[in-house]
Design a protein around this motif. Structure first.
Motif, mmCIF file in Angstrom:
data_model
loop_
_atom_site.group_PDB
_atom_site.id
_atom_site.type_symbol
_atom_site.label_atom_id
_atom_site.label_comp_id
_atom_site.label_asym_id
_atom_site.label_seq_id
_atom_site.Cartn_x
_atom_site.Cartn_y
_atom_site.Cartn_z
ATOM 1 N N ASP A 1 0.821 -1.380 0.232
ATOM 2 C CA ASP A 1 0.417 -0.185 -0.031
ATOM 3 C C ASP A 1 0.755 1.187 -0.084
ATOM 4 O OD1 ASP A 1 -2.580 -0.949 -0.167
ATOM 5 O OD2 ASP A 1 -2.827 -1.248 2.460
ATOM 6 N N ARG B 1 1.538 5.468 -0.415
ATOM 7 C CA ARG B 1 0.641 6.504 0.160
ATOM 8 C C ARG B 1 1.598 8.215 -0.893
ATOM 9 N NH1 ARG B 1 -1.971 7.878 5.171
ATOM 10 N NH2 ARG B 1 -3.713 6.576 4.406
ATOM 11 N N ASP C 1 -1.184 12.797 -0.047
ATOM 12 C CA ASP C 1 -2.201 11.812 0.847
ATOM 13 C C ASP C 1 -3.364 11.261 -0.236
ATOM 14 O OD1 ASP C 1 -4.934 11.579 3.801
ATOM 15 O OD2 ASP C 1 -2.600 10.860 3.361
ATOM 16 N N ARG D 1 -3.959 6.688 -1.688
ATOM 17 C CA ARG D 1 -3.269 6.216 -0.981
ATOM 18 C C ARG D 1 -3.641 4.720 -2.685
ATOM 19 N NH1 ARG D 1 -3.481 3.662 4.886
ATOM 20 N NH2 ARG D 1 -2.557 1.902 4.003
ATOM 21 N N CYS E 1 1.840 8.598 -8.216
ATOM 22 C CA CYS E 1 0.793 8.587 -7.585
ATOM 23 C C CYS E 1 -0.273 8.229 -9.016
ATOM 24 C CB CYS E 1 0.453 9.208 -6.378
ATOM 25 S SG CYS E 1 -1.517 9.609 -6.355
ATOM 26 N N ALA F 1 2.635 2.822 2.800
ATOM 27 C CA ALA F 1 1.595 3.470 3.792
ATOM 28 C C ALA F 1 1.996 2.405 4.678
ATOM 29 C CB ALA F 1 0.405 3.584 3.117
#
Length: 154
Positions: free
Chosen positions: A5, A7, A11, A13, A35, A46
């Motif tokens: 996971d 991030r 923010d 995810r 991202c 994360a």
């Protein structure tokens, strides 16, 4: 293969698969991980729950109770479980997202062009508007579980 996971600094995810932890570290150091929402390359691991398999003595009883499908299609139980997980994740995210109603396509385009602050939004778009966003390289996706617009809720 291992799934992490991740991030970004915005923010957002998301998860990604890597050959190993070292492979992740190497790709991260070279700026190869971005991202999928905002394109930020400052991506970190994360906190995530461990994925632990069933105990070997429980595996036999689980397969005896629910035979594996022979057609390669998922079982109804698996489909229900996945849909419940999708609905739960969507319900978790919606309170952090701003409802823009029928102005979704315009709001997404304004964010993409830098005319509005990047924010998580949700709303309604026609199929033609959604296709135009995709054609212009603007990331948008449908909610997988239908929602009631705020103005229509009791």
């Amino acid at each position: 293969m291992i799934v992490f996971d991740l991030r970004c600094t915005g923010d957002h995810r998301f998860e990604a698969w890597f050959a190993s932890g070292e492979s992740f570290a190497d790709q991260q150091a070279r700026g190869l991980i971005a991202c999928p929402v905002c394109g930020d390359i400052d991506v970190r691991k994360a906190v995530m729950a461990p994925r632990i398999g069933a105990k070997s003595n429980q595996l036999a009883s689980a397969t005896a109770a629910a035979p594996a499908p022979t057609s390669g299609e998922p079982t109804p139980e698996l489909v229900r479980k996945v849909l419940a997980e999708i609905a739960a994740k969507q319900a978790e995210m919606l309170p952090h997202s701003r409802w823009v109603g029928r102005d979704f396509a315009d709001a997404a385009r304004a964010m993409h062009e830098g005319r509005a602050a990047e924010d998580m939004i949700h709303g309604q778009a026609s199929p033609d508007e959604a296709q135009a966003l995709r054609d212009d390289g603007i990331a948008a996706m449908p909610l997988l579980v239908p929602i009631v617009p705020p103005e229509a809720a009791n």
